[in-house]
Design an enzyme around this catalytic site. Structure first.
Site, mmCIF file in Angstrom:
data_model
loop_
_atom_site.group_PDB
_atom_site.id
_atom_site.type_symbol
_atom_site.label_atom_id
_atom_site.label_comp_id
_atom_site.label_asym_id
_atom_site.label_seq_id
_atom_site.Cartn_x
_atom_site.Cartn_y
_atom_site.Cartn_z
ATOM 1 C CE LYS A 1 3.363 3.687 -3.539
ATOM 2 N NZ LYS A 1 2.153 4.415 -3.126
ATOM 3 N NE ARG B 1 6.697 6.817 0.241
ATOM 4 C CZ ARG B 1 6.023 5.655 0.244
ATOM 5 N NH1 ARG B 1 6.630 4.516 0.028
ATOM 6 N NH2 ARG B 1 4.739 5.657 0.465
ATOM 7 N NE ARG C 1 -0.786 0.189 4.853
ATOM 8 C CZ ARG C 1 -0.196 0.628 3.762
ATOM 9 N NH1 ARG C 1 -0.080 -0.150 2.714
ATOM 10 N NH2 ARG C 1 0.284 1.866 3.703
HETATM 11 P P1 AP5 Z 1 -2.739 -0.075 -3.425
HETATM 12 O O1 AP5 Z 1 -2.326 -0.870 -4.599
HETATM 13 O O2 AP5 Z 1 -2.613 -0.686 -2.076
HETATM 14 O O3 AP5 Z 1 -2.011 1.359 -3.492
HETATM 15 P P2 AP5 Z 1 -0.584 1.814 -3.004
HETATM 16 O O4 AP5 Z 1 -0.128 2.866 -3.947
HETATM 17 O O5 AP5 Z 1 0.300 0.622 -2.807
HETATM 18 O O6 AP5 Z 1 -0.969 2.479 -1.622
HETATM 19 P P3 AP5 Z 1 -0.246 2.399 -0.212
HETATM 20 O O7 AP5 Z 1 -1.213 2.904 0.784
HETATM 21 O O8 AP5 Z 1 0.367 1.051 0.016
HETATM 22 O O9 AP5 Z 1 0.878 3.439 -0.437
HETATM 23 P P4 AP5 Z 1 1.783 4.123 0.616
HETATM 24 O O10 AP5 Z 1 2.816 4.720 -0.219
HETATM 25 O O11 AP5 Z 1 1.071 5.041 1.528
HETATM 26 O O12 AP5 Z 1 2.233 2.905 1.580
HETATM 27 P P5 AP5 Z 1 3.587 2.106 1.713
HETATM 28 O O13 AP5 Z 1 3.250 0.786 2.239
HETATM 29 O O14 AP5 Z 1 4.399 2.212 0.500
HETATM 30 O O15 AP5 Z 1 -4.247 0.387 -3.639
HETATM 31 C C1 AP5 Z 1 -4.971 1.042 -2.609
HETATM 32 C C2 AP5 Z 1 -6.404 0.504 -2.566
HETATM 33 O O16 AP5 Z 1 -7.059 0.832 -3.780
HETATM 34 C C3 AP5 Z 1 -6.481 -1.015 -2.451
HETATM 35 O O17 AP5 Z 1 -7.605 -1.349 -1.695
HETATM 36 C C4 AP5 Z 1 -6.633 -1.480 -3.916
HETATM 37 O O18 AP5 Z 1 -7.328 -2.704 -4.007
HETATM 38 C C5 AP5 Z 1 -7.433 -0.340 -4.512
HETATM 39 N N1 AP5 Z 1 -7.086 -0.060 -5.923
HETATM 40 C C6 AP5 Z 1 -5.873 -0.117 -6.515
HETATM 41 N N2 AP5 Z 1 -5.964 0.268 -7.810
HETATM 42 C C7 AP5 Z 1 -7.272 0.577 -8.029
HETATM 43 C C8 AP5 Z 1 -7.986 1.062 -9.180
HETATM 44 N N3 AP5 Z 1 -7.391 1.297 -10.363
HETATM 45 N N4 AP5 Z 1 -9.327 1.288 -9.038
HETATM 46 C C9 AP5 Z 1 -9.955 1.058 -7.851
HETATM 47 N N5 AP5 Z 1 -9.324 0.609 -6.735
HETATM 48 C C10 AP5 Z 1 -8.004 0.374 -6.819
HETATM 49 O O19 AP5 Z 1 4.328 2.936 2.863
HETATM 50 C C11 AP5 Z 1 3.803 2.963 4.166
HETATM 51 C C12 AP5 Z 1 4.671 3.821 5.065
HETATM 52 O O20 AP5 Z 1 5.984 3.236 5.143
HETATM 53 C C13 AP5 Z 1 4.919 5.251 4.602
HETATM 54 O O21 AP5 Z 1 3.890 6.121 4.998
HETATM 55 C C14 AP5 Z 1 6.235 5.565 5.324
HETATM 56 O O22 AP5 Z 1 6.014 5.794 6.695
HETATM 57 C C15 AP5 Z 1 6.989 4.258 5.174
HETATM 58 N N6 AP5 Z 1 7.752 4.174 3.919
HETATM 59 C C16 AP5 Z 1 7.545 3.310 2.891
HETATM 60 N N7 AP5 Z 1 8.444 3.506 1.920
HETATM 61 C C17 AP5 Z 1 9.243 4.521 2.340
HETATM 62 C C18 AP5 Z 1 10.335 5.186 1.744
HETATM 63 N N8 AP5 Z 1 10.804 4.843 0.522
HETATM 64 N N9 AP5 Z 1 10.934 6.189 2.442
HETATM 65 C C19 AP5 Z 1 10.493 6.539 3.678
HETATM 66 N N10 AP5 Z 1 9.438 5.949 4.295
HETATM 67 C C20 AP5 Z 1 8.816 4.941 3.620
HETATM 68 MG MG MG Z 2 1.256 -0.277 -1.151
#
Ligand code: AP5
Ligand code: MG
Length: 189
Positions: free
Chosen positions: A13, A88, A133
C-alpha cells in the site's frame, strides 16, 4: 482522483501510494503514518495509540477517523488523495463516504492489493532491518496479518457493491504491480 488502497500488511500500500502520489500529484494519506506521527509528537492519546500499534491491533475507529478526515480537509487534498491503510472497518468506510458526500465528492476507485501470506511475511520481516518499525516483530506481524484477514473481506464487499473495487495481484515484482495498477487506473494502455 480520490483513491483508496486496501490490502494486508506488506501488500505494498505504502509503496504504491507513494509512487501514485508523485504521478497523480495528489497527497498520500497514510493512516499508519499519521498515527506514528501522533506518537512521535506526544499527542495526548499517544500512549494508547502506541500500545495498539505495538500489539498489532487496530486503533479505535473514532481516533483514526478524526485524524484522517482532518487531514483530508487540508488544501492539498482538495483535488484528490491516495488513502493508504484507511478505511479498515465498515464504520471508517461509511464515515469517509459521508464526509466526502457532504462536499460533493466521492471515492473513485478502491484498489485491493492481494498477496499470499508467505510473501507478506517475508516482505515485512525484510523491512524490519531497514526501517526498524516497532510492529515488524515476528509475533506482531502474525497478529497484524490475522486481523487483516478477519477484517478485509467486509471492506472488499463494501466497495464491490459500489462497483469501485479492482483487485490487483500484488504478490508479483514491484515493476509488475506498478504496471497492473497503472493499467487499472487507465494511466497506461
Ligand atoms: P509496503 O509498501 O510498506 O506495504 P504496506 O501495505 O504499506 O505495509 P504496512 O506494513 O505499512 O501495512 P500495515 O497496514 O500493517 O501498516 P500501517 O502503517 O498502515 O511494503 C512492505 C515491504 O515490501 C517494503 O519493504 C516494500 O519495499 C516491499 N514491497 C512492496 N511491494 C513489493 C513488491 N511488489 N515486491 C517485493 N517487495 C515489495 O498501520 C500500522 C498500524 O497502525 C496498524 O497495525 C494499526 O495498529 C494502526 N492503523 C493504521 N491504520 C489504521 C486504521 N485505518 N484503523 C485502525 N488502526 C489503524
Ligand atoms: Mg504502509
Amino acid at each position: 482522483m480520490n483513491l483508496v488502497l486496501l490490502g494486508p500488511p506488506g501488500s505494498g500500500k505504502g509503496t504504491q501510494a507513494q509512487r501514485l502520489a508523485a504521478v497523480l500529484r495528489v497527497p498520500q494519506v497514510s493512516s499508519g503514518e499519521l498515527l506514528r506521527a501522533c506518537v512521535v509528537e506526544g499527542a495526548p492519546i499517544a500512549g494508547a495509540i502506541r500500545e495498539s500499534i505495538d500489539r498489532g491491533a487496530y486503533v479505535p475507529d473514532e481516533v483514526v477517523i478524526d485524524l484522517v478526515l482532518r487531514r483530508l480537509e487540508q488544501p492539498d487534498a482538495q483535488t484528490g488523495f491516495i488513502l493508504d491503510g484507511f478505511p479498515r472497518t465498515i464504520v471508517q468506510a461509511a464515515s469517509l463516504d459521508q464526509a466526502l458526500a457532504a462536499r460533493g465528492r466521492r471515492v473513485d476507485v478502491a484498489l485491493y492489493l492481494a498477496a499470499p501470506l508467505g510473501i507478506l511475511t517475508l516482505r515485512l520481516t525484510g523491512r524490519r532491518a531497514i526501517e526498524g518499525r516497532t510492529d515488524d516483530l515476528p509475533e506482531v506481524i502474525q497478529t497484524r496479518l490475522r486481523i487483516s484477514l478477519d477484517t478485509l473481506q467486509p471492506l472488499i464487499d463494501y466497495y464491490n457493491r459500489q462497483g469501485k473495487l479492482v483487485r490487483i495481484d500484488a504478490g508479483k515484482t514491484v515493476e509488475e504491480v506498478d504496471r497492473e495498477v497503472d493499467l487499472a487506473l487507465g494511466l497506461v494502455d
